[in-house]
Write a protein that holds these residues in place. Sequence first.
Motif, PDB file in Angstrom:
ATOM      1  N   GLN A 186      38.372  21.371  29.642  1.00 26.21           N
ATOM      2  CA  GLN A 186      36.910  21.303  29.834  1.00 26.21           C
ATOM      3  C   GLN A 186      36.454  21.813  31.196  1.00 26.21           C
ATOM      4  OE1 GLN A 186      35.855  17.238  28.761  1.00 26.21           O
ATOM      5  NE2 GLN A 186      35.322  17.877  26.696  1.00 26.21           N
ATOM      6  N   SER A 219      34.012  12.669  24.996  1.00 21.28           N
ATOM      7  CA  SER A 219      35.169  12.033  25.631  1.00 21.28           C
ATOM      8  C   SER A 219      34.862  10.619  26.092  1.00 21.28           C
ATOM      9  CB  SER A 219      35.653  12.874  26.808  1.00 21.28           C
ATOM     10  OG  SER A 219      34.640  13.029  27.785  1.00 21.28           O
ATOM     11  N   ARG A 231      31.536  19.736  28.769  1.00 14.94           N
ATOM     12  CA  ARG A 231      31.859  18.377  28.340  1.00 14.94           C
ATOM     13  C   ARG A 231      30.828  17.808  27.387  1.00 14.94           C
ATOM     14  NH1 ARG A 231      32.552  16.265  34.569  1.00 14.94           N
ATOM     15  NH2 ARG A 231      34.143  17.785  35.209  1.00 14.94           N
ATOM     16  N   THR A 287      33.428  20.952  22.119  1.00 15.52           N
ATOM     17  CA  THR A 287      32.752  21.274  23.386  1.00 15.52           C
ATOM     18  C   THR A 287      33.321  22.529  24.031  1.00 15.52           C
ATOM     19  OG1 THR A 287      34.254  19.844  24.671  1.00 15.52           O
ATOM     20  CG2 THR A 287      32.223  18.843  23.841  1.00 15.52           C
ATOM     21  N   THR A 337      35.223  16.560  20.939  1.00 13.78           N
ATOM     22  CA  THR A 337      35.693  16.982  22.260  1.00 13.78           C
ATOM     23  C   THR A 337      36.259  18.392  22.205  1.00 13.78           C
ATOM     24  OG1 THR A 337      36.221  14.685  22.845  1.00 13.78           O
ATOM     25  CG2 THR A 337      37.239  16.409  24.174  1.00 13.78           C
ATOM     26  N   GLN A 356      28.452  13.250  25.401  1.00 14.15           N
ATOM     27  CA  GLN A 356      29.761  13.540  25.965  1.00 14.15           C
ATOM     28  C   GLN A 356      30.809  12.837  25.105  1.00 14.15           C
ATOM     29  OE1 GLN A 356      30.232  12.681  30.139  1.00 14.15           O
ATOM     30  NE2 GLN A 356      32.387  13.241  30.152  1.00 14.15           N
TER      31      GLN A 356
END
Length: 387
Positions: free
Chosen positions: A168, A124, A112, A100, A97, A122
Amino acid sequence: MAGSSRTDDSPFGRWWRHVDRTTLVCTFILIGFGYILMLAASPAVAVRIGASRNMFIFKQVAFLTIAGLIVVSVSMLSRRAVLRLSLVGGALMLGATALTLVHGIEIKGARRWIALPMMSLQPSEFLKPCFAVVTGWLLTQRRVAGMLPGMLVSFILFGVIVLLLKSQPDIGMLTVITAVFLTQLFVNGLNLILVGMGFAGMIGAGVGAFFIFPHVRSRVERFLHPDVGDHYQIDTALRAFGNGGLLGRGPGEGRVKDLLPDAHADFVFAVAGEEYGLVICALIITVFGIIVVRTLLRLIREDDPFVVISTTGLVTGFGLQAFVNMASSLHLIPTKGMTLPFISYGGSSAMSVALAIGMVLALTRQQPGGARAGSGFVTTLRHWRSV
Protein backbone atom coordinates in the motif's frame (compact mmCIF):
# COMPACT_ATOMS: atom_id res chain seq x y z
CA MET A 1 -31.49 -1.62 37.86
CA ALA A 2 -29.27 -4.46 39.09
CA GLY A 3 -32.10 -6.02 41.06
CA SER A 4 -34.57 -5.90 38.23
CA SER A 5 -32.05 -7.24 35.74
CA ARG A 6 -31.71 -10.49 37.72
CA THR A 7 -35.37 -11.28 37.06
CA ASP A 8 -35.36 -9.98 33.48
CA ASP A 9 -35.11 -13.00 31.17
CA SER A 10 -35.25 -11.00 27.96
CA PRO A 11 -32.21 -11.05 25.61
CA PHE A 12 -31.25 -7.56 26.79
CA GLY A 13 -31.63 -8.54 30.45
CA ARG A 14 -29.44 -11.62 30.02
CA TRP A 15 -26.86 -9.55 28.13
CA TRP A 16 -26.80 -6.85 30.81
CA ARG A 17 -26.27 -9.41 33.60
CA HIS A 18 -23.26 -11.03 31.96
CA VAL A 19 -21.51 -8.28 29.96
CA ASP A 20 -18.48 -6.51 31.43
CA ARG A 21 -20.25 -3.28 32.37
CA THR A 22 -17.05 -1.54 33.47
CA THR A 23 -15.46 -1.94 30.03
CA LEU A 24 -18.76 -0.97 28.41
CA VAL A 25 -18.98 2.24 30.46
CA CYS A 26 -15.32 3.08 29.77
CA THR A 27 -15.98 2.64 26.05
CA PHE A 28 -18.81 5.14 26.13
CA ILE A 29 -16.67 7.54 28.18
CA LEU A 30 -14.16 7.49 25.32
CA ILE A 31 -16.98 8.08 22.83
CA GLY A 32 -18.04 11.04 24.97
CA PHE A 33 -14.51 12.44 24.84
CA GLY A 34 -14.67 11.96 21.07
CA TYR A 35 -17.73 14.19 20.85
CA ILE A 36 -16.23 16.87 23.10
CA LEU A 37 -12.84 17.01 21.40
CA MET A 38 -14.36 17.01 17.93
CA LEU A 39 -16.35 20.10 18.93
CA ALA A 40 -13.09 21.67 20.07
CA ALA A 41 -10.73 20.63 17.26
CA SER A 42 -12.63 20.25 14.01
CA PRO A 43 -14.26 23.65 13.21
CA ALA A 44 -10.92 25.42 12.71
CA VAL A 45 -9.67 22.57 10.50
CA ALA A 46 -12.85 22.66 8.40
CA VAL A 47 -12.66 26.43 7.91
CA ARG A 48 -8.99 26.17 6.95
CA ILE A 49 -9.76 23.79 4.08
CA GLY A 50 -12.74 25.86 2.91
CA ALA A 51 -15.47 23.48 4.12
CA SER A 52 -18.50 24.12 6.28
CA ARG A 53 -17.49 24.87 9.87
CA ASN A 54 -19.56 21.97 11.23
CA MET A 55 -18.78 19.42 8.51
CA PHE A 56 -16.44 17.25 10.60
CA ILE A 57 -18.69 17.56 13.66
CA PHE A 58 -21.80 16.29 11.87
CA LYS A 59 -19.87 13.44 10.26
CA GLN A 60 -18.19 12.37 13.48
CA VAL A 61 -21.46 12.50 15.42
CA ALA A 62 -22.85 10.03 12.88
CA PHE A 63 -19.71 7.87 12.98
CA LEU A 64 -19.64 7.71 16.79
CA THR A 65 -23.37 6.99 16.99
CA ILE A 66 -22.91 4.08 14.60
CA ALA A 67 -19.85 3.00 16.60
CA GLY A 68 -21.88 2.91 19.83
CA LEU A 69 -24.54 0.79 18.15
CA ILE A 70 -21.85 -1.57 16.81
CA VAL A 71 -20.35 -2.00 20.29
CA VAL A 72 -23.70 -2.95 21.83
CA SER A 73 -24.97 -5.13 18.97
CA VAL A 74 -21.72 -7.09 18.50
CA SER A 75 -21.35 -7.57 22.26
CA MET A 76 -24.71 -9.38 22.25
CA LEU A 77 -23.43 -12.05 19.84
CA SER A 78 -22.49 -15.53 20.94
CA ARG A 79 -18.87 -16.60 20.73
CA ARG A 80 -19.68 -18.77 17.73
CA ALA A 81 -21.38 -15.85 16.00
CA VAL A 82 -18.30 -13.66 16.64
CA LEU A 83 -16.17 -16.28 14.94
CA ARG A 84 -18.51 -16.48 11.94
CA LEU A 85 -18.56 -12.69 11.68
CA SER A 86 -14.76 -12.62 11.75
CA LEU A 87 -14.42 -15.31 9.09
CA VAL A 88 -16.84 -13.62 6.70
CA GLY A 89 -15.74 -10.07 7.51
CA GLY A 90 -12.07 -11.00 7.36
CA ALA A 91 -12.47 -12.56 3.91
CA LEU A 92 -14.34 -9.49 2.62
CA MET A 93 -11.85 -7.02 4.11
CA LEU A 94 -8.89 -9.02 2.82
CA GLY A 95 -10.34 -8.77 -0.68
CA ALA A 96 -11.09 -5.07 -0.19
CA THR A 97 -7.53 -4.44 1.01
CA ALA A 98 -6.24 -6.09 -2.15
CA LEU A 99 -8.68 -3.94 -4.16
CA THR A 100 -7.11 -0.74 -2.79
CA LEU A 101 -3.94 -1.57 -4.72
CA VAL A 102 -5.91 -1.31 -7.97
CA HIS A 103 -8.80 1.07 -7.33
CA GLY A 104 -7.80 2.71 -4.07
CA ILE A 105 -7.56 6.44 -3.36
CA GLU A 106 -3.97 7.60 -3.23
CA ILE A 107 -3.25 9.98 -0.34
CA LYS A 108 0.30 11.07 0.48
CA GLY A 109 1.72 8.30 -1.70
CA ALA A 110 -0.27 5.45 -0.13
CA ARG A 111 -3.28 3.52 -1.44
CA ARG A 112 -5.23 2.48 1.66
CA TRP A 113 -8.76 3.78 1.09
CA ILE A 114 -11.80 2.97 -1.04
CA ALA A 115 -14.13 5.85 -1.86
CA LEU A 116 -17.68 5.49 -0.51
CA PRO A 117 -20.53 8.02 -0.23
CA MET A 118 -19.84 10.45 2.65
CA MET A 119 -16.61 8.71 3.69
CA SER A 120 -13.54 6.76 2.64
CA LEU A 121 -13.22 3.18 3.86
CA GLN A 122 -9.89 1.81 5.03
CA PRO A 123 -10.41 -1.99 4.84
CA SER A 124 -7.24 -2.83 6.80
CA GLU A 125 -8.77 -1.18 9.88
CA PHE A 126 -11.55 -3.79 9.87
CA LEU A 127 -9.16 -6.56 8.88
CA LYS A 128 -7.23 -6.12 12.14
CA PRO A 129 -9.94 -7.31 14.61
CA CYS A 130 -11.15 -10.03 12.23
CA PHE A 131 -7.58 -11.31 11.88
CA ALA A 132 -7.16 -11.47 15.66
CA VAL A 133 -10.27 -13.63 16.11
CA VAL A 134 -9.61 -15.89 13.12
CA THR A 135 -6.02 -16.41 14.25
CA GLY A 136 -7.22 -17.21 17.77
CA TRP A 137 -9.49 -19.90 16.31
CA LEU A 138 -6.82 -21.32 13.98
CA LEU A 139 -4.19 -21.57 16.71
CA THR A 140 -6.53 -23.56 18.97
CA GLN A 141 -7.82 -26.05 16.41
CA ARG A 142 -4.97 -28.50 16.94
CA ARG A 143 -6.07 -28.92 20.57
CA VAL A 144 -9.76 -29.19 19.71
CA ALA A 145 -9.90 -30.96 16.37
CA GLY A 146 -6.44 -32.38 15.80
CA MET A 147 -6.76 -32.27 12.02
CA LEU A 148 -6.60 -28.63 10.91
CA PRO A 149 -3.05 -27.24 10.50
CA GLY A 150 -4.07 -24.02 12.22
CA MET A 151 -0.54 -22.78 12.86
CA LEU A 152 0.44 -23.16 9.22
CA VAL A 153 -2.78 -21.55 7.94
CA SER A 154 -2.40 -18.62 10.34
CA PHE A 155 1.17 -18.00 9.13
CA ILE A 156 0.02 -18.12 5.51
CA LEU A 157 -2.79 -15.65 6.29
CA PHE A 158 -0.36 -13.37 8.09
CA GLY A 159 2.03 -13.53 5.14
CA VAL A 160 -0.70 -12.49 2.70
CA ILE A 161 -1.61 -9.52 4.93
CA VAL A 162 2.05 -8.51 5.19
CA LEU A 163 2.38 -8.44 1.40
CA LEU A 164 -0.78 -6.37 0.98
CA LEU A 165 0.08 -3.81 3.66
CA LYS A 166 3.66 -3.50 2.41
CA SER A 167 2.35 -2.81 -1.08
CA GLN A 168 0.00 0.00 0.00
CA PRO A 169 2.28 0.85 1.96
CA ASP A 170 0.97 1.01 5.55
CA ILE A 171 3.91 0.30 7.85
CA GLY A 172 2.04 1.42 10.97
CA MET A 173 -0.84 -1.01 10.49
CA LEU A 174 1.62 -3.73 9.53
CA THR A 175 3.52 -3.17 12.78
CA VAL A 176 0.34 -3.37 14.87
CA ILE A 177 -0.89 -6.57 13.19
CA THR A 178 2.55 -8.15 13.56
CA ALA A 179 2.63 -7.29 17.27
CA VAL A 180 -0.87 -8.76 17.66
CA PHE A 181 0.16 -11.98 15.91
CA LEU A 182 3.36 -12.41 17.95
CA THR A 183 1.46 -11.77 21.18
CA GLN A 184 -1.09 -14.41 20.25
CA LEU A 185 1.66 -16.90 19.41
CA PHE A 186 3.24 -16.26 22.81
CA VAL A 187 -0.06 -16.74 24.66
CA ASN A 188 -0.64 -19.92 22.64
CA GLY A 189 2.53 -21.38 24.12
CA LEU A 190 5.18 -20.65 21.49
CA ASN A 191 8.68 -20.90 22.89
CA LEU A 192 9.84 -17.58 24.34
CA ILE A 193 13.04 -17.78 22.28
CA LEU A 194 11.02 -18.06 19.08
CA VAL A 195 8.83 -15.14 20.14
CA GLY A 196 12.00 -13.15 20.81
CA MET A 197 13.23 -14.06 17.34
CA GLY A 198 9.93 -12.81 15.96
CA PHE A 199 10.31 -9.44 17.67
CA ALA A 200 13.93 -9.31 16.49
CA GLY A 201 12.59 -9.88 13.00
CA MET A 202 10.22 -6.93 13.52
CA ILE A 203 13.18 -4.76 14.44
CA GLY A 204 15.06 -5.98 11.37
CA ALA A 205 12.01 -5.24 9.21
CA GLY A 206 11.88 -1.77 10.74
CA VAL A 207 15.50 -1.19 9.80
CA GLY A 208 14.70 -2.38 6.30
CA ALA A 209 11.72 -0.02 6.11
CA PHE A 210 14.04 2.82 7.15
CA PHE A 211 16.15 2.26 4.03
CA ILE A 212 13.33 1.31 1.64
CA PHE A 213 10.60 3.86 2.40
CA PRO A 214 11.59 7.54 2.30
CA HIS A 215 8.72 8.66 4.56
CA VAL A 216 9.80 6.19 7.26
CA ARG A 217 13.40 7.38 7.04
CA SER A 218 12.28 11.00 7.26
CA ARG A 219 10.21 10.42 10.40
CA VAL A 220 12.93 8.46 12.19
CA GLU A 221 15.63 10.99 11.33
CA ARG A 222 13.47 13.87 12.54
CA PHE A 223 12.85 11.99 15.79
CA LEU A 224 16.52 11.19 16.41
CA HIS A 225 17.97 14.48 15.17
CA PRO A 226 16.11 17.67 16.24
CA ASP A 227 18.12 19.74 13.75
CA VAL A 228 17.07 17.63 10.73
CA GLY A 229 13.94 18.31 8.71
CA ASP A 230 10.66 19.98 9.55
CA HIS A 231 9.54 19.69 13.20
CA TYR A 232 6.63 22.10 12.97
CA GLN A 233 3.82 19.67 13.86
CA ILE A 234 5.49 17.98 16.82
CA ASP A 235 6.92 21.26 18.17
CA THR A 236 3.47 22.82 17.98
CA ALA A 237 1.92 19.82 19.75
CA LEU A 238 4.50 19.95 22.54
CA ARG A 239 3.90 23.67 23.01
CA ALA A 240 0.19 22.91 23.28
CA PHE A 241 0.79 20.51 26.17
CA GLY A 242 2.99 23.12 27.85
CA ASN A 243 0.39 25.84 27.38
CA GLY A 244 -2.33 23.64 28.85
CA GLY A 245 -0.50 22.95 32.09
CA LEU A 246 -2.41 21.14 34.83
CA LEU A 247 -5.99 22.27 34.18
CA GLY A 248 -5.84 23.60 30.62
CA ARG A 249 -6.63 26.96 29.06
CA GLY A 250 -10.35 26.20 28.93
CA PRO A 251 -12.79 24.94 26.29
CA GLY A 252 -12.33 26.78 23.00
CA GLU A 253 -9.24 28.66 24.21
CA GLY A 254 -6.64 26.42 22.60
CA ARG A 255 -4.50 27.54 19.65
CA VAL A 256 -3.09 24.24 18.38
CA LYS A 257 -6.27 23.50 16.41
CA ASP A 258 -5.69 26.69 14.42
CA LEU A 259 -2.14 25.69 13.52
CA LEU A 260 -2.08 21.94 12.85
CA PRO A 261 -3.77 20.42 9.76
CA ASP A 262 -4.38 17.13 11.63
CA ALA A 263 -5.50 18.64 14.95
CA HIS A 264 -8.81 16.73 14.71
CA ALA A 265 -7.14 13.40 13.90
CA ASP A 266 -3.52 12.49 14.61
CA PHE A 267 -2.95 15.32 17.12
CA VAL A 268 -6.31 15.43 18.89
CA PHE A 269 -4.53 14.44 22.13
CA ALA A 270 -2.59 17.73 21.93
CA VAL A 271 -5.91 19.60 21.68
CA ALA A 272 -7.06 17.81 24.85
CA GLY A 273 -3.81 18.74 26.59
CA GLU A 274 -4.01 22.42 25.71
CA GLU A 275 -7.70 23.04 26.42
CA TYR A 276 -8.29 20.62 29.31
CA GLY A 277 -4.83 20.09 30.76
CA LEU A 278 -2.86 17.26 32.30
CA VAL A 279 -5.79 16.11 34.45
CA ILE A 280 -8.00 15.22 31.47
CA CYS A 281 -5.09 13.70 29.55
CA ALA A 282 -4.35 11.47 32.55
CA LEU A 283 -8.03 10.54 32.74
CA ILE A 284 -8.06 9.53 29.06
CA ILE A 285 -4.94 7.39 29.58
CA THR A 286 -6.53 5.83 32.67
CA VAL A 287 -9.70 4.89 30.79
CA PHE A 288 -7.67 3.18 28.05
CA GLY A 289 -5.64 1.41 30.74
CA ILE A 290 -8.76 0.18 32.54
CA ILE A 291 -10.14 -1.38 29.36
CA VAL A 292 -6.88 -3.19 28.57
CA VAL A 293 -5.98 -4.34 32.10
CA ARG A 294 -9.51 -5.34 33.11
CA THR A 295 -9.94 -7.40 29.94
CA LEU A 296 -6.65 -9.24 30.54
CA LEU A 297 -7.59 -9.88 34.17
CA ARG A 298 -10.93 -11.39 33.11
CA LEU A 299 -9.05 -13.80 30.85
CA ILE A 300 -7.29 -15.29 33.88
CA ARG A 301 -10.58 -17.01 34.82
CA GLU A 302 -11.31 -18.10 31.24
CA ASP A 303 -10.77 -21.76 30.28
CA ASP A 304 -11.58 -21.53 26.56
CA PRO A 305 -8.23 -21.08 24.72
CA PHE A 306 -10.01 -19.57 21.71
CA VAL A 307 -11.39 -16.77 23.89
CA VAL A 308 -8.06 -16.18 25.61
CA ILE A 309 -5.99 -15.96 22.43
CA SER A 310 -8.54 -14.00 20.39
CA THR A 311 -9.30 -11.47 23.11
CA THR A 312 -5.61 -10.98 23.85
CA GLY A 313 -5.06 -10.12 20.20
CA LEU A 314 -8.01 -7.72 20.12
CA VAL A 315 -7.02 -5.83 23.25
CA THR A 316 -3.35 -5.74 22.20
CA GLY A 317 -4.28 -4.03 18.94
CA PHE A 318 -6.58 -1.60 20.76
CA GLY A 319 -4.03 -0.66 23.42
CA LEU A 320 -1.12 -0.42 21.00
CA GLN A 321 -3.07 1.90 18.70
CA ALA A 322 -3.86 4.23 21.61
CA PHE A 323 -0.25 4.16 22.79
CA VAL A 324 1.16 4.97 19.34
CA ASN A 325 -1.12 7.99 18.90
CA MET A 326 -0.49 9.48 22.35
CA ALA A 327 3.24 8.71 22.35
CA SER A 328 3.61 10.31 18.90
CA SER A 329 1.91 13.48 20.11
CA LEU A 330 4.28 13.61 23.09
CA HIS A 331 7.34 12.94 20.90
CA LEU A 332 8.13 9.70 22.74
CA ILE A 333 8.29 7.79 19.44
CA PRO A 334 8.58 8.88 15.78
CA THR A 335 5.37 10.44 14.50
CA LYS A 336 2.87 8.00 12.97
CA GLY A 337 -0.49 8.77 11.45
CA MET A 338 -2.59 6.52 13.69
CA THR A 339 -5.89 7.55 15.21
CA LEU A 340 -6.73 7.68 18.91
CA PRO A 341 -9.55 5.11 19.33
CA PHE A 342 -13.03 6.70 19.51
CA ILE A 343 -11.53 10.20 19.92
CA SER A 344 -9.79 11.05 16.64
CA TYR A 345 -11.86 11.91 13.59
CA GLY A 346 -12.48 9.06 11.16
CA GLY A 347 -15.32 6.74 10.22
CA SER A 348 -13.25 3.64 9.48
CA SER A 349 -11.32 4.08 12.72
CA ALA A 350 -14.38 4.61 14.94
CA MET A 351 -16.35 1.72 13.50
CA SER A 352 -13.46 -0.76 13.34
CA VAL A 353 -12.46 -0.05 16.95
CA ALA A 354 -16.13 -0.42 17.92
CA LEU A 355 -16.13 -3.80 16.19
CA ALA A 356 -13.04 -4.84 18.17
CA ILE A 357 -14.47 -3.74 21.53
CA GLY A 358 -17.81 -5.34 20.74
CA MET A 359 -15.98 -8.60 20.05
CA VAL A 360 -14.05 -8.27 23.32
CA LEU A 361 -17.28 -7.79 25.26
CA ALA A 362 -18.95 -10.72 23.48
CA LEU A 363 -16.04 -13.09 24.01
CA THR A 364 -15.56 -12.19 27.69
CA ARG A 365 -19.29 -12.22 28.47
CA GLN A 366 -20.32 -15.02 30.79
CA GLN A 367 -22.18 -17.62 28.75
CA PRO A 368 -23.43 -20.36 31.07
CA GLY A 369 -23.90 -23.69 29.37
CA GLY A 370 -22.74 -22.35 26.02
CA ALA A 371 -20.77 -24.51 23.63
CA ARG A 372 -17.24 -23.51 22.89
CA ALA A 373 -16.75 -21.30 19.89
CA GLY A 374 -15.69 -23.20 16.83
CA SER A 375 -17.16 -26.52 17.98
CA GLY A 376 -19.63 -26.43 15.08
CA PHE A 377 -16.75 -25.99 12.63
CA VAL A 378 -14.87 -28.84 14.28
CA THR A 379 -17.86 -31.18 13.89
CA THR A 380 -18.14 -30.24 10.23
CA LEU A 381 -14.43 -30.86 9.61
CA ARG A 382 -14.64 -34.26 11.26
CA HIS A 383 -17.65 -35.10 9.08
CA TRP A 384 -15.76 -34.11 5.92
CA ARG A 385 -12.79 -36.26 6.93
CA SER A 386 -14.98 -39.29 7.58
CA VAL A 387 -16.75 -39.05 4.20
